[in-house]
Design a protein around this motif. Structure first.
Motif, PDB file in Angstrom:
ATOM      1  N   CYS A  48       0.832  -1.210   0.000  1.00  0.00           N
ATOM      2  CA  CYS A  48       0.000   0.000   0.000  1.00  0.00           C
ATOM      3  C   CYS A  48       0.867   1.260   0.000  1.00  0.00           C
ATOM      4  CB  CYS A  48      -0.871   0.055   1.249  1.00  0.00           C
ATOM      5  SG  CYS A  48      -1.883  -1.382   1.540  1.00  0.00           S
ATOM      6  N   ASN A  52      -2.041   4.895   2.980  1.00  0.00           N
ATOM      7  CA  ASN A  52      -3.115   3.905   3.090  1.00  0.00           C
ATOM      8  C   ASN A  52      -2.798   2.800   4.095  1.00  0.00           C
ATOM      9  OD1 ASN A  52      -3.332   4.456  -0.267  1.00  0.00           O
ATOM     10  ND2 ASN A  52      -5.168   4.651   0.977  1.00  0.00           N
ATOM     11  N   SER A  53      -1.566   2.736   4.568  1.00  0.00           N
ATOM     12  CA  SER A  53      -1.180   1.619   5.427  1.00  0.00           C
ATOM     13  C   SER A  53      -1.928   1.606   6.758  1.00  0.00           C
ATOM     14  CB  SER A  53       0.333   1.599   5.648  1.00  0.00           C
ATOM     15  OG  SER A  53       0.767   2.784   6.253  1.00  0.00           O
ATOM     16  N   TRP A  56      -5.143  -0.111   6.113  1.00  0.00           N
ATOM     17  CA  TRP A  56      -4.917  -1.557   5.990  1.00  0.00           C
ATOM     18  C   TRP A  56      -4.814  -2.175   7.386  1.00  0.00           C
ATOM     19  CZ3 TRP A  56      -1.255  -4.859   7.815  1.00  0.00           C
ATOM     20  CH2 TRP A  56      -1.276  -6.149   7.295  1.00  0.00           C
ATOM     21  N   MET A  68      -6.881  -3.385   1.566  1.00  0.00           N
ATOM     22  CA  MET A  68      -6.568  -2.027   1.974  1.00  0.00           C
ATOM     23  C   MET A  68      -7.829  -1.164   1.998  1.00  0.00           C
ATOM     24  SD  MET A  68      -4.321   0.583  -0.356  1.00  0.00           S
ATOM     25  CE  MET A  68      -5.509   1.176  -1.547  1.00  0.00           C
ATOM     26  N   ASN A  91      -3.599  -4.573  -4.145  1.00  0.00           N
ATOM     27  CA  ASN A  91      -4.447  -3.772  -3.276  1.00  0.00           C
ATOM     28  C   ASN A  91      -5.646  -3.258  -4.077  1.00  0.00           C
ATOM     29  OD1 ASN A  91      -4.024  -0.981  -4.262  1.00  0.00           O
ATOM     30  ND2 ASN A  91      -1.947  -1.210  -3.473  1.00  0.00           N
TER      31      ASN A  91
END
Length: 134
Positions: A48, A52-53, A56, A68, A91
């Motif tokens: 990602c 965006n992590s 996730w 994600m 993702n």
């Protein structure tokens, strides 16, 4: 912009809201007499963009095979004629979008989306033809 409900849009992508919608519409979905093919995605945090992590990680509390953006359960429809064909290693954005323009990447190197979308779509359409649905 009256037509945009930002809070509602953010609420609608939560695990709880998606599950609520699927539950509320379960009878209508089961009444559909059409085949539904589900192709889902799954990725790891390092797949990602850095921004965006955290999403996730939050989804990982519900499903370690999330993409994600949604869990596997939220990405599949449960109907008498539905089939889960595959889990793609990608993702959510990889299977949805083309490469982002460099000016829109916010410094992330994870937004070129190398997933072979055209090949995947061709394979799905070939399956539909092969089983006589087209």
């Amino acid at each position: 912009m009256d037509e945009m409900d930002i809070k509602g849009a953010l609420r609608d992508i939560t695990v709880e809201e998606r599950q609520k919608w699927l539950t509320q519409h379960a009878d209508a979905l089961k009444a559909l007499q059409v085949p539904i093919f589900c192709v889902t995605a799954s990725c790891l945090a390092h797949d990602c963009a850095y921004f965006n992590s955290s999403g996730w990680m939050l989804l990982n509390l519900h499903d370690s095979n999330n993409d994600m953006q949604v869990t596997q359960a939220a990405a599949k429809l449960d109907t008498p004629l539905s089939n889960h064909l595959a889990v793609l290693h990608a993702n959510h954005w990889d299977i949805s979008f083309g490469a982002f323009p460099v000016a829109m990447t916010l410094g992330s190197r994870k937004l070129n989306h190398p997933f072979p979308k055209e090949a995947a779509l061709s394979a799905i359409l070939a399956l539909v033809l092969e089983i006589g649905l087209a």
